[in-house]
Design a protein around this motif. Structure first.
Motif, PDB file in Angstrom:
ATOM      1  N   UNK A   1       5.131  20.863 -17.815  1.00  0.00           N
ATOM      2  CA  UNK A   1       4.134  21.797 -18.316  1.00  0.00           C
ATOM      3  C   UNK A   1       3.393  21.248 -19.520  1.00  0.00           C
ATOM      4  N   UNK A   2       4.114  20.844 -20.528  1.00  0.00           N
ATOM      5  CA  UNK A   2       3.479  20.538 -21.806  1.00  0.00           C
ATOM      6  C   UNK A   2       3.756  19.123 -22.314  1.00  0.00           C
ATOM      7  N   UNK A   3       3.993  18.200 -21.404  1.00  0.00           N
ATOM      8  CA  UNK A   3       4.267  16.821 -21.802  1.00  0.00           C
ATOM      9  C   UNK A   3       2.935  16.095 -22.026  1.00  0.00           C
ATOM     10  N   UNK A   4       2.742  15.541 -23.204  1.00  0.00           N
ATOM     11  CA  UNK A   4       1.504  14.788 -23.459  1.00  0.00           C
ATOM     12  C   UNK A   4       1.412  13.568 -22.530  1.00  0.00           C
ATOM     13  N   UNK A   5       0.182  13.158 -22.249  1.00  0.00           N
ATOM     14  CA  UNK A   5      -0.037  12.014 -21.359  1.00  0.00           C
ATOM     15  C   UNK A   5       0.654  10.752 -21.866  1.00  0.00           C
ATOM     16  N   UNK A   6       0.634  10.535 -23.165  1.00  0.00           N
ATOM     17  CA  UNK A   6       1.254   9.324 -23.726  1.00  0.00           C
ATOM     18  C   UNK A   6       2.756   9.307 -23.467  1.00  0.00           C
ATOM     19  N   UNK A   7       3.401  10.447 -23.535  1.00  0.00           N
ATOM     20  CA  UNK A   7       4.839  10.547 -23.267  1.00  0.00           C
ATOM     21  C   UNK A   7       5.094  10.372 -21.772  1.00  0.00           C
ATOM     22  N   UNK A   8       4.278  10.997 -20.936  1.00  0.00           N
ATOM     23  CA  UNK A   8       4.454  10.896 -19.492  1.00  0.00           C
ATOM     24  C   UNK A   8       4.312   9.450 -19.022  1.00  0.00           C
ATOM     25  N   UNK A   9       3.376   8.726 -19.578  1.00  0.00           N
ATOM     26  CA  UNK A   9       3.145   7.334 -19.176  1.00  0.00           C
ATOM     27  C   UNK A   9       4.342   6.441 -19.486  1.00  0.00           C
ATOM     28  N   UNK A  10       5.151   6.809 -20.462  1.00  0.00           N
ATOM     29  CA  UNK A  10       6.331   6.004 -20.808  1.00  0.00           C
ATOM     30  C   UNK A  10       7.480   6.214 -19.830  1.00  0.00           C
ATOM     31  N   UNK A  11       7.435   7.267 -19.017  1.00  0.00           N
ATOM     32  CA  UNK A  11       8.529   7.557 -18.089  1.00  0.00           C
ATOM     33  C   UNK A  11       8.553   6.545 -16.948  1.00  0.00           C
ATOM     34  N   UNK A  12       9.717   6.001 -16.699  1.00  0.00           N
ATOM     35  CA  UNK A  12       9.901   5.086 -15.566  1.00  0.00           C
ATOM     36  C   UNK A  12       9.952   5.890 -14.267  1.00  0.00           C
TER      37      UNK A  12
ATOM     38  N   UNK B   1       0.833  -1.201   0.000  1.00  0.00           N
ATOM     39  CA  UNK B   1       0.000   0.000   0.000  1.00  0.00           C
ATOM     40  C   UNK B   1       0.868   1.252   0.000  1.00  0.00           C
ATOM     41  N   UNK B   2       1.865   1.270   0.865  1.00  0.00           N
ATOM     42  CA  UNK B   2       2.779   2.403   0.923  1.00  0.00           C
ATOM     43  C   UNK B   2       3.567   2.570  -0.366  1.00  0.00           C
ATOM     44  N   UNK B   3       3.992   1.445  -0.939  1.00  0.00           N
ATOM     45  CA  UNK B   3       4.731   1.495  -2.204  1.00  0.00           C
ATOM     46  C   UNK B   3       3.876   2.051  -3.327  1.00  0.00           C
ATOM     47  N   UNK B   4       2.612   1.613  -3.367  1.00  0.00           N
ATOM     48  CA  UNK B   4       1.707   2.110  -4.400  1.00  0.00           C
ATOM     49  C   UNK B   4       1.448   3.607  -4.238  1.00  0.00           C
ATOM     50  N   UNK B   5       1.237   4.023  -2.990  1.00  0.00           N
ATOM     51  CA  UNK B   5       1.003   5.444  -2.741  1.00  0.00           C
ATOM     52  C   UNK B   5       2.239   6.268  -3.107  1.00  0.00           C
ATOM     53  N   UNK B   6       3.423   5.746  -2.773  1.00  0.00           N
ATOM     54  CA  UNK B   6       4.661   6.444  -3.113  1.00  0.00           C
ATOM     55  C   UNK B   6       4.799   6.594  -4.626  1.00  0.00           C
ATOM     56  N   UNK B   7       4.545   5.531  -5.351  1.00  0.00           N
ATOM     57  CA  UNK B   7       4.639   5.585  -6.804  1.00  0.00           C
ATOM     58  C   UNK B   7       3.664   6.607  -7.382  1.00  0.00           C
ATOM     59  N   UNK B   8       2.449   6.617  -6.875  1.00  0.00           N
ATOM     60  CA  UNK B   8       1.441   7.576  -7.348  1.00  0.00           C
ATOM     61  C   UNK B   8       1.819   9.009  -6.995  1.00  0.00           C
ATOM     62  N   UNK B   9       2.364   9.196  -5.804  1.00  0.00           N
ATOM     63  CA  UNK B   9       2.739  10.539  -5.379  1.00  0.00           C
ATOM     64  C   UNK B   9       3.912  11.072  -6.187  1.00  0.00           C
ATOM     65  N   UNK B  10       4.894  10.217  -6.479  1.00  0.00           N
ATOM     66  CA  UNK B  10       6.019  10.634  -7.327  1.00  0.00           C
ATOM     67  C   UNK B  10       5.492  11.037  -8.706  1.00  0.00           C
ATOM     68  N   UNK B  11       4.544  10.280  -9.227  1.00  0.00           N
ATOM     69  CA  UNK B  11       3.944  10.630 -10.520  1.00  0.00           C
ATOM     70  C   UNK B  11       3.206  11.964 -10.434  1.00  0.00           C
ATOM     71  N   UNK B  12       2.501  12.197  -9.342  1.00  0.00           N
ATOM     72  CA  UNK B  12       1.765  13.451  -9.163  1.00  0.00           C
ATOM     73  C   UNK B  12       2.713  14.642  -9.129  1.00  0.00           C
ATOM     74  N   UNK B  13       3.797  14.510  -8.369  1.00  0.00           N
ATOM     75  CA  UNK B  13       4.760  15.613  -8.245  1.00  0.00           C
ATOM     76  C   UNK B  13       5.447  15.861  -9.588  1.00  0.00           C
ATOM     77  N   UNK B  14       5.886  14.805 -10.245  1.00  0.00           N
ATOM     78  CA  UNK B  14       6.535  14.974 -11.548  1.00  0.00           C
ATOM     79  C   UNK B  14       5.575  15.611 -12.543  1.00  0.00           C
ATOM     80  N   UNK B  15       4.321  15.203 -12.531  1.00  0.00           N
ATOM     81  CA  UNK B  15       3.321  15.756 -13.446  1.00  0.00           C
ATOM     82  C   UNK B  15       3.094  17.233 -13.153  1.00  0.00           C
TER      83      UNK B  15
END
Length: 162
Positions: free
Chosen positions: A79-90, A61-75
């Motif tokens: 500014x202008x990165x398309x969703x398809x490009x963002x989803x490819x980022x590790x 649960x903590x790992x999943x939340x951490x992964x989601x939060x890192x994605x939220x902060x990076x997002x």
């Protein structure tokens, strides 16, 4: 008669230039630290504290939340990165975006700290150690815990109370 100082203590730019990063050869803008509102600055600080807490927790649960939060902060930084490009980022690539942005924030804070030092002058020797506790030569060491390090510590230093 006083003379005006020709050197500015603090150089504030209202016309911001956003930095860019490259993903797969395409350049994309990231947010400039100077464009953050007070609320956004506080939000980044809260995110950083939560990331710090999640890093010490065990469990999926903590790992999943951490992964989601890192994605939220990076997002929020991008500014202008398309969703398809963002989803490819590790995950590590998202961390790299956060680290770069944190470095930009740190640079801004250092400029302010330098301006404050210039405005107030250097601190007198020993003035920074006035904590109310006396120090003895026979003391075996400090009782203060080592300061936290890492991403969230940088965010706390950047967005904590001034």
């Amino acid at each position: 008669m006083t003379q005006a100082n020709t050197g500015a203590l603090l150089d504030i730019e209202t016309l911001l230039t956003r930095p860019v990063i490259a993903i797969d050869g395409e350049t994309y803008q990231i947010r400039s630290p100077g464009e953050l509102s007070v609320v956004e600055s506080l939000r980044f600080g809260r995110w950083g504290k939560r990331i710090d807490a999640l890093q010490t927790e065990d469990g999926e649960e903590g790992d999943d939340e951490l992964d989601k939060l890192v994605a939220t902060v990076a997002r929020a930084i991008l500014v202008d990165v398309p969703d398809a490009v963002f989803e490819k980022l590790a995950g590590t690539q998202r961390w790299a975006i956060i680290d770069v942005f944190t470095g930009l924030l740190l640079r801004e804070k250092l400029k302010v700290a330098g301006a404050m030092t210039t405005a107030t002058g250097p601190m007198p020797a020993g003035f920074g150690n006035l904590t109310g506790a006396s120090s003895y030569l026979g003391s075996s060491g400090s009782t203060v815990a080592a300061p936290p390090n890492g991403f969230t510590a940088r965010l706390r230093r950047l967005f904590g109370r001034s």
